[in-house]
Write a protein that holds these residues in place. Structure first.
Motif, mmCIF file in Angstrom:
data_model
loop_
_atom_site.group_PDB
_atom_site.id
_atom_site.type_symbol
_atom_site.label_atom_id
_atom_site.label_comp_id
_atom_site.label_asym_id
_atom_site.label_seq_id
_atom_site.Cartn_x
_atom_site.Cartn_y
_atom_site.Cartn_z
ATOM 1 N N PRO A 31 0.785 -1.239 0.000
ATOM 2 C CA PRO A 31 0.000 0.000 0.000
ATOM 3 C C PRO A 31 0.820 1.295 0.000
ATOM 4 N N ASP A 32 2.044 1.266 0.489
ATOM 5 C CA ASP A 32 2.883 2.475 0.529
ATOM 6 C C ASP A 32 3.784 2.634 -0.688
ATOM 7 N N TRP A 33 3.448 2.015 -1.795
ATOM 8 C CA TRP A 33 4.321 2.042 -2.972
ATOM 9 C C TRP A 33 4.547 3.454 -3.497
ATOM 10 N N ARG A 34 3.589 4.337 -3.321
ATOM 11 C CA ARG A 34 3.726 5.713 -3.831
ATOM 12 C C ARG A 34 4.856 6.473 -3.126
ATOM 13 N N ILE A 35 5.145 6.092 -1.893
ATOM 14 C CA ILE A 35 6.215 6.728 -1.127
ATOM 15 C C ILE A 35 7.579 6.165 -1.533
ATOM 16 N N LYS A 36 7.615 4.887 -1.909
ATOM 17 C CA LYS A 36 8.882 4.205 -2.200
ATOM 18 C C LYS A 36 9.304 4.265 -3.668
ATOM 19 N N LEU A 37 8.398 4.651 -4.563
ATOM 20 C CA LEU A 37 8.683 4.618 -5.997
ATOM 21 C C LEU A 37 9.795 5.592 -6.374
ATOM 22 N N LEU A 38 10.819 5.086 -7.052
ATOM 23 C CA LEU A 38 11.943 5.917 -7.470
ATOM 24 C C LEU A 38 12.046 6.064 -8.980
ATOM 25 N N ASN A 39 11.798 4.969 -9.719
ATOM 26 C CA ASN A 39 11.898 5.048 -11.169
ATOM 27 C C ASN A 39 10.930 4.086 -11.838
ATOM 28 N N VAL A 40 10.711 4.332 -13.128
ATOM 29 C CA VAL A 40 9.846 3.496 -13.946
ATOM 30 C C VAL A 40 10.573 3.245 -15.256
ATOM 31 N N SER A 41 10.562 2.011 -15.704
ATOM 32 C CA SER A 41 11.170 1.657 -16.983
ATOM 33 C C SER A 41 10.065 1.229 -17.942
ATOM 34 N N SER A 42 10.133 1.716 -19.178
ATOM 35 C CA SER A 42 9.114 1.354 -20.165
ATOM 36 C C SER A 42 9.745 1.204 -21.538
ATOM 37 N N ASP A 43 8.914 0.783 -22.500
ATOM 38 C CA ASP A 43 9.396 0.543 -23.849
ATOM 39 C C ASP A 43 9.355 1.788 -24.735
ATOM 40 N N ALA A 60 3.911 9.000 -12.230
ATOM 41 C CA ALA A 60 4.749 10.060 -11.674
ATOM 42 C C ALA A 60 3.912 11.084 -10.904
ATOM 43 N N ARG A 61 2.707 11.369 -11.386
ATOM 44 C CA ARG A 61 1.832 12.330 -10.704
ATOM 45 C C ARG A 61 1.400 11.850 -9.327
ATOM 46 N N CYS A 62 1.212 10.548 -9.165
ATOM 47 C CA CYS A 62 0.706 10.054 -7.880
ATOM 48 C C CYS A 62 1.835 9.689 -6.921
#
Length: 75
Positions: A31-43, A60-62
């Protein structure tokens, strides 16, 4: 899995549908993923990276902090 969840998986793969599915999954997993998120990888596909409504933009907005977007090298 509910009928609504089936719709998310088998419907068109728009950024909104992918975002809703990903948020449901991550909320259930951590549930706390929004606090821990650092990066996102996509195609780099527009549904994923559109600057106004792409999946990465929505994530990124959330997030609580700035998110680094990394494009997957093989793509």
């Amino acid at each position: 899995m509910t009928v609504e969840d089936d719709k998310l998986v088998f419907d068109r793969h728009t950024a909104e549908i992918l975002y809703n599915l990903l948020c449901k999954f991550l909320d259930a997993l951590y549930p706390d993923w929004r606090i821990k998120l650092l990066n996102v990888s996509s195609d780099g596909e527009n549904t994923m990276t559109g600057r106004h409504a792409g999946l990465v933009t929505r994530i990124a907005r959330c997030a609580e902090f700035n998110v680094l977007h990394v494009w997957c090298a093989p793509h």
